[in-house]
Design an enzyme around this catalytic site. Structure first.
Site, PDB file in Angstrom:
ATOM      1  N   SER A 132       0.815  -1.208   0.000  1.00  0.00           N
ATOM      2  CA  SER A 132       0.000   0.000   0.000  1.00  0.00           C
ATOM      3  C   SER A 132       0.847   1.256   0.000  1.00  0.00           C
ATOM      4  O   SER A 132       0.338   2.346  -0.242  1.00  0.00           O
ATOM      5  CB  SER A 132      -0.867   0.039   1.259  1.00  0.00           C
ATOM      6  OG  SER A 132      -1.690  -1.083   1.327  1.00  0.00           O
ATOM      7  N   HIS A 180      -1.018  -2.382  -7.146  1.00  0.00           N
ATOM      8  CA  HIS A 180      -1.787  -2.107  -5.935  1.00  0.00           C
ATOM      9  C   HIS A 180      -3.294  -2.236  -6.179  1.00  0.00           C
ATOM     10  O   HIS A 180      -3.917  -1.345  -6.758  1.00  0.00           O
ATOM     11  CB  HIS A 180      -1.425  -0.699  -5.424  1.00  0.00           C
ATOM     12  CG  HIS A 180      -2.082  -0.341  -4.137  1.00  0.00           C
ATOM     13  ND1 HIS A 180      -2.551   0.925  -3.858  1.00  0.00           N
ATOM     14  CD2 HIS A 180      -2.381  -1.092  -3.047  1.00  0.00           C
ATOM     15  CE1 HIS A 180      -3.081   0.935  -2.655  1.00  0.00           C
ATOM     16  NE2 HIS A 180      -2.999  -0.269  -2.146  1.00  0.00           N
ATOM     17  N   GLU A 217      -3.553   0.393  -9.100  1.00  0.00           N
ATOM     18  CA  GLU A 217      -2.478   1.369  -9.331  1.00  0.00           C
ATOM     19  C   GLU A 217      -1.230   0.599  -9.764  1.00  0.00           C
ATOM     20  O   GLU A 217      -0.860  -0.382  -9.107  1.00  0.00           O
ATOM     21  CB  GLU A 217      -2.143   2.115  -8.037  1.00  0.00           C
ATOM     22  CG  GLU A 217      -3.130   3.181  -7.651  1.00  0.00           C
ATOM     23  CD  GLU A 217      -2.694   3.902  -6.375  1.00  0.00           C
ATOM     24  OE1 GLU A 217      -2.559   5.126  -6.418  1.00  0.00           O
ATOM     25  OE2 GLU A 217      -2.485   3.250  -5.332  1.00  0.00           O
ATOM     26  N   ASN A 271      -3.473   6.112  -1.423  1.00  0.00           N
ATOM     27  CA  ASN A 271      -3.263   6.155   0.027  1.00  0.00           C
ATOM     28  C   ASN A 271      -2.594   7.439   0.507  1.00  0.00           C
ATOM     29  O   ASN A 271      -2.716   7.806   1.672  1.00  0.00           O
ATOM     30  CB  ASN A 271      -2.479   4.922   0.481  1.00  0.00           C
ATOM     31  CG  ASN A 271      -3.381   3.700   0.464  1.00  0.00           C
ATOM     32  OD1 ASN A 271      -4.591   3.808   0.684  1.00  0.00           O
ATOM     33  ND2 ASN A 271      -2.819   2.540   0.178  1.00  0.00           N
TER      34      ASN A 271
HETATM   35  P1  NAD Z   1      -3.894  -9.614   5.978  1.00  0.00           P
HETATM   36  O1  NAD Z   1      -3.395  -9.419   7.366  1.00  0.00           O
HETATM   37  O2  NAD Z   1      -5.335  -9.909   5.746  1.00  0.00           O
HETATM   38  O3  NAD Z   1      -3.060 -10.806   5.261  1.00  0.00           O
HETATM   39  C1  NAD Z   1      -1.674 -10.897   5.271  1.00  0.00           C
HETATM   40  C2  NAD Z   1      -1.307 -12.367   5.080  1.00  0.00           C
HETATM   41  O4  NAD Z   1       0.107 -12.467   4.905  1.00  0.00           O
HETATM   42  C3  NAD Z   1      -1.678 -13.260   6.277  1.00  0.00           C
HETATM   43  O5  NAD Z   1      -2.511 -14.331   5.843  1.00  0.00           O
HETATM   44  C4  NAD Z   1      -0.322 -13.781   6.746  1.00  0.00           C
HETATM   45  O6  NAD Z   1      -0.374 -15.131   7.245  1.00  0.00           O
HETATM   46  C5  NAD Z   1       0.481 -13.707   5.457  1.00  0.00           C
HETATM   47  N1  NAD Z   1       1.925 -13.798   5.674  1.00  0.00           N
HETATM   48  C6  NAD Z   1       2.652 -13.230   6.661  1.00  0.00           C
HETATM   49  N2  NAD Z   1       3.950 -13.622   6.537  1.00  0.00           N
HETATM   50  C7  NAD Z   1       4.027 -14.432   5.434  1.00  0.00           C
HETATM   51  C8  NAD Z   1       5.087 -15.147   4.802  1.00  0.00           C
HETATM   52  N3  NAD Z   1       6.316 -15.103   5.294  1.00  0.00           N
HETATM   53  N4  NAD Z   1       4.796 -15.881   3.694  1.00  0.00           N
HETATM   54  C9  NAD Z   1       3.546 -15.956   3.212  1.00  0.00           C
HETATM   55  N5  NAD Z   1       2.495 -15.294   3.785  1.00  0.00           N
HETATM   56  C10 NAD Z   1       2.740 -14.549   4.885  1.00  0.00           C
HETATM   57  O7  NAD Z   1      -3.433  -8.310   5.169  1.00  0.00           O
HETATM   58  P2  NAD Z   1      -4.087  -7.670   3.821  1.00  0.00           P
HETATM   59  O8  NAD Z   1      -5.085  -6.669   4.211  1.00  0.00           O
HETATM   60  O9  NAD Z   1      -4.438  -8.776   2.902  1.00  0.00           O
HETATM   61  O10 NAD Z   1      -2.828  -6.864   3.261  1.00  0.00           O
HETATM   62  C11 NAD Z   1      -1.798  -7.512   2.518  1.00  0.00           C
HETATM   63  C12 NAD Z   1      -1.034  -6.470   1.716  1.00  0.00           C
HETATM   64  O11 NAD Z   1      -1.945  -5.786   0.845  1.00  0.00           O
HETATM   65  C13 NAD Z   1      -0.351  -5.392   2.542  1.00  0.00           C
HETATM   66  O12 NAD Z   1       0.853  -5.012   1.938  1.00  0.00           O
HETATM   67  C14 NAD Z   1      -1.361  -4.256   2.496  1.00  0.00           C
HETATM   68  O13 NAD Z   1      -0.764  -3.001   2.715  1.00  0.00           O
HETATM   69  C15 NAD Z   1      -1.862  -4.390   1.076  1.00  0.00           C
HETATM   70  N6  NAD Z   1      -3.171  -3.799   0.806  1.00  0.00           N
HETATM   71  C16 NAD Z   1      -4.163  -3.879   1.731  1.00  0.00           C
HETATM   72  C17 NAD Z   1      -5.405  -3.295   1.463  1.00  0.00           C
HETATM   73  C18 NAD Z   1      -6.518  -3.369   2.465  1.00  0.00           C
HETATM   74  O14 NAD Z   1      -7.499  -2.622   2.327  1.00  0.00           O
HETATM   75  N7  NAD Z   1      -6.441  -4.234   3.469  1.00  0.00           N
HETATM   76  C19 NAD Z   1      -5.638  -2.669   0.244  1.00  0.00           C
HETATM   77  C20 NAD Z   1      -4.608  -2.639  -0.714  1.00  0.00           C
HETATM   78  C21 NAD Z   1      -3.378  -3.202  -0.412  1.00  0.00           C
END
Ligand code: NAD
Length: 284
Positions: free
Chosen positions: A120, A141, A153, A191
């Protein structure tokens, strides 16, 4: 460019599961990887539930649903990504963790494969520099929830090649998305603008400007947004919001981006929003 048939997704949380779903719906095979096997199971269950809703609405047949699910392989082993033609990383918003994962996947993915991060806010240029293929590295993104939100993005780092940008744009369009290109600056476009607004809403709550309900209602009806900023923060994940504010604060060096103390306290308490059942609101 060789054809992309299999997409590897690392991280089966909210975003990874959504990305896996839209890729499988677009006819691609998907390897959905997570370090936590239960997260893989949860991710697949979530995709199943999402597709089930489409079947109930009549937008999808049960047979197509089964085909889509059949294209997704859950995996607890990073090594399974050696099969992928394109890799999208969607693990927690932590630079050290992402660097570690990209170092590993760089070593096992085929040479021509593009590595994309769904970060993000973290610098694509820095993440790319940690791999041996910085010209084949890009920010991709997606927005949350991925199956619903149209935008992706695209963020080329300093080293990203033009062809990598084009191929990633083609893939995003195949997934039914509309793309915009953002320069690689903290928070990118969405963001940089959205999360400081959420952070301001948390400051306002911390200063008793209004209840969460009134703050959200005011912003919904007063500025024509579909969801108020505090509810949106709960949907994004308060840990993710805090991580983005920290990146903006450090990267842009301006105190106007300092995270609201109340946001930090909620994250300290483990109240991360909808995904943990409690944030600014409670979820059943
Ligand atoms: P989340 O907490 O729902 O999921 C993250 C996952 O990563 C978890 O299932 C965790 O077990 C896994 N993980 C951690 N360490 C790992 C490893 N070593 N190998 C494999 N998997 C591993 O988080 P999310 O909301 O899905 O966010 C994930 C990414 O997407 C982040 O970078 C976040 O900034 C980005 N993002 C989030 C949003 C949102 O609205 N939540 C929107 C756009 C982008």
């Amino acid at each position: 460019m060789s054809e992309i048939k299999t997409v590897g997704v690392i991280g089966a949380g909210q975003m990874g599961a959504g990305i896996a779903q839209v890729a499988a719906q677009a006819g691609l095979r998907v390897i959905l990887n997570d370090v936590d096997e239960r997260a893989v199971e949860r991710g697949v269950t979530k995709i199943q539930a999402g597709l089930e809703k489409l079947v109930q609405k009549g937008a999808l047949t049960a047979a197509t649903q089964a085909e889509i699910l059949g294209r997704i392989t859950g995996s607890g082993k990073m090594a399974s990504l050696s099969e992928a033609d394109f890799v999208i990383e969607a693990v927690s918003e932590n630079e050290g963790l992402k660097k570690k994962i990209f170092a590993e996947v760089d070593g096992l993915a085929k040479e021509h494969v593009i590595l994309a991060s769904n970060t993000s806010s973290i610098s694509i240029t820095r993440l790319a520099a940690g791999t041996r293929r910085p010209e084949r590295f890009i920010g991709m993104h997606f927005m949350n929830p991925v199956p619903v939100m149209k935008l992706v993005e695209l963020i080329p780092g300093l080293q990203t090649s033009e062809i990598t940008l084009q191929e990633t744009r083609t893939l995003a369009e195949k997934l039914g998305k509309v793309t915009v290109k953002s320069d690689d600056q903290p928070g990118f476009i969405v963001n940089r603008i959205l999360v400081p607004m959420i952070n301001e809403a948390v400051f306002a709550l911390g200063e008793d400007l209004g209840t969460p309900e009134d703050i959200d209602q005011a912003m919904k009806l007063g500025t024509n947004q579909p969801m108020g900023p505090l509810q949106l923060a709960d949907f994004i994940g308060l840990d993710t919001c805090l991580a983005i504010m920290e990146v903006l604060h450090e990267g842009l060096g301006d105190d106007k981006y300092r995270p609201a103390p109340l946001l930090r306290r909620y994250v300290d308490a483990g109240w991360l929003g909808k995904k943990t059942g409690r944030g600014f609101y409670r979820y059943g």
